[in-house]
Design a protein around this motif. Structure first.
Motif, PDB file in Angstrom:
ATOM      1  N   LYS A 102       0.234 -10.658  15.107  1.00 38.49           N
ATOM      2  CA  LYS A 102      -0.454  -9.529  14.475  1.00 38.49           C
ATOM      3  C   LYS A 102      -1.905  -9.460  14.926  1.00 38.49           C
ATOM      4  O   LYS A 102      -2.429  -8.380  15.204  1.00 38.49           O
ATOM      5  CB  LYS A 102      -0.387  -9.679  12.958  1.00 38.49           C
ATOM      6  N   GLY A 137      -1.745  -6.528  17.288  1.00 40.21           N
ATOM      7  CA  GLY A 137      -1.829  -5.548  16.216  1.00 40.21           C
ATOM      8  C   GLY A 137      -2.783  -4.407  16.561  1.00 40.21           C
ATOM      9  O   GLY A 137      -3.257  -4.279  17.690  1.00 40.21           O
ATOM     10  N   TRP A 190       1.859  -2.389  11.344  1.00 43.02           N
ATOM     11  CA  TRP A 190       1.496  -3.674  10.780  1.00 43.02           C
ATOM     12  C   TRP A 190       1.030  -3.568   9.343  1.00 43.02           C
ATOM     13  O   TRP A 190       0.895  -4.559   8.661  1.00 43.02           O
ATOM     14  CB  TRP A 190       0.394  -4.327  11.637  1.00 43.02           C
TER      15      TRP A 190
END
Length: 366
Positions: free
Chosen positions: A351, A355, A365
């Motif tokens: 992430k 992300g 996300w």
């Protein structure tokens, strides 16, 4: 028997207060937003000058910005778009959002319209650019908005992402300007010496531990490849069980384990031999450790597949299925344990690396 019958009730009695508390917090939040909406409606009857003075004197916008109350700010800007020009202490609200690392708040200020143009915030002036670059270069651990990503290395990565995001938005000439006697980039690195050192130590310690595990798996499976279950033909050297499906599964799993584990070793070794410069924490090092952990997980999974295939070959026709199946299922416990323990860390790493950008936080996300 009584204790067994009461356990569901006890569990539900523990869950109900938690659910009730969450509901109360959510209800309180909705109530506050509705109250703020009614206040904004009442204030809307005032003229623009009175509105600006009201918000400036009470520092409502400043407090909401540094604490990340984006719902309140969104409501204010919906009713009074001109408040985006408010400058508490002669600094724009975007500067405070960067200073206190409030990503969602900054995303609100830079909300993108349907024409892919910045619909709320005008481009930064030279002074605004200097303030934002200075805010991105400074680092204060006491700020509530400082991110706590997976490990110090990924906290350093997040700081780099903030700096790169601000650098991409400010006036281009400001990127090479000086902050006192040093450039903004030099100040950025020097202000994070401790974070850089702890991030490097975390990265190398993690890589060292994972490399030892990968090397152990590779060593065991390499030796297993030459001592195949069932043995070999004395004359030709061909495995005696070559035609069996379970043996084919064993061979394929063994090859995959060696490939994944050796690849993981090389990735972790690349991290251990890296100089770990500040800019390496942006993409190079995170991608290596993400790939290394992924390959380590795959090597562990296929190692247990090879083990299950070997059990099937060795115990075939000796144990009935009700004994063989539980043994094979038991071998999946380490994989499940690895997923439970390491998947949250790996998720945070992915992430943080892949992300959304700082200026475009709304994505899958969220």
């Amino acid at each position: 028997m009584r204790s067994f019958s009461q356990s569901p009730a006890n569990a539900s009695s523990r869950c109900v207060p938690i659910i009730k508390r969450v509901h109360e917090v959510k209800l309180r939040h909705v109530t506050i937003i509705e109250l703020a909406k009614q206040v904004c409606i009442a204030i809307s009857y005032m003229n623009t000058t009175e509105i600006s003075i009201l918000y400036l004197d009470n520092r409502h916008l400043y407090g909401a910005t540094v604490r990340g109350f984006d719902d309140f700010l969104k409501l204010c800007f919906q009713f009074f778009p001109e408040l985006i020009w408010v400058t508490p202490n002669n600094k724009r609200l975007t500067t405070y959002a960067v200073m206190f690392r409030q990503e969602k708040t900054l995303g609100l200020f830079l909300q993108v319209s349907s024409t892919n143009e910045l619909s709320l915030v005008p481009g930064p002036s030279e002074q605004d650019s200097g303030d934002m670059m200075s805010a991105a270069a400074n680092y204060y651990r006491s700020f509530d908005g400082v991110t706590t990503e997976a490990g110090e290395a990924f906290q350093m990565q997040r700081e780099l992402q903030w700096y790169r995001a601000v650098e991409s938005w400010v006036v281009p000439d400001m990127r090479d300007r000086y902050m006192g006697s040093k450039t903004f980039w030099t100040s950025f690195v020097e202000n994070r010496k401790d974070l850089l050192e702890t991030g490097e130590k975390w990265m190398k310690d993690t890589s060292n531990s994972c490399m030892i595990t990968s090397a152990l798996i590779a060593t065991v499976l390499f030796a297993t490849a030459f001592t195949v279950p069932g043995g070999n033909n004395d004359k030709s050297g061909v495995p005696l069980l070559l035609g069996k499906d379970s043996f084919l599964v064993f061979i394929i799993s063994d090859v995959l384990v060696l490939f994944f584990s050796v690849t993981a070793i090389l990735l972790f070794l690349a991290i251990l031999t890296s100089r770990c410069k500040a800019q390496d924490f942006f993409e190079a090092l995170p991608k290596k450790i993400i790939m290394g952990l992924s390959f380590l997980f795959l090597s562990l999974a296929f190692m247990l597949v090879a083990f299950a295939a070997t059990l099937t070959i060795v115990l075939d026709k000796r144990l009935v299925e009700w004994v063989l199946i539980p043994i094979i299922l038991l071998t999946s416990v380490p994989v499940a344990l690895f997923v439970v323990l390491q998947l949250p860390l790996l998720y945070q790493m992915v992430k943080s690396t892949y992300g959304p950008s700082i200026f475009r936080p709304n994505s899958i996300w969220e």
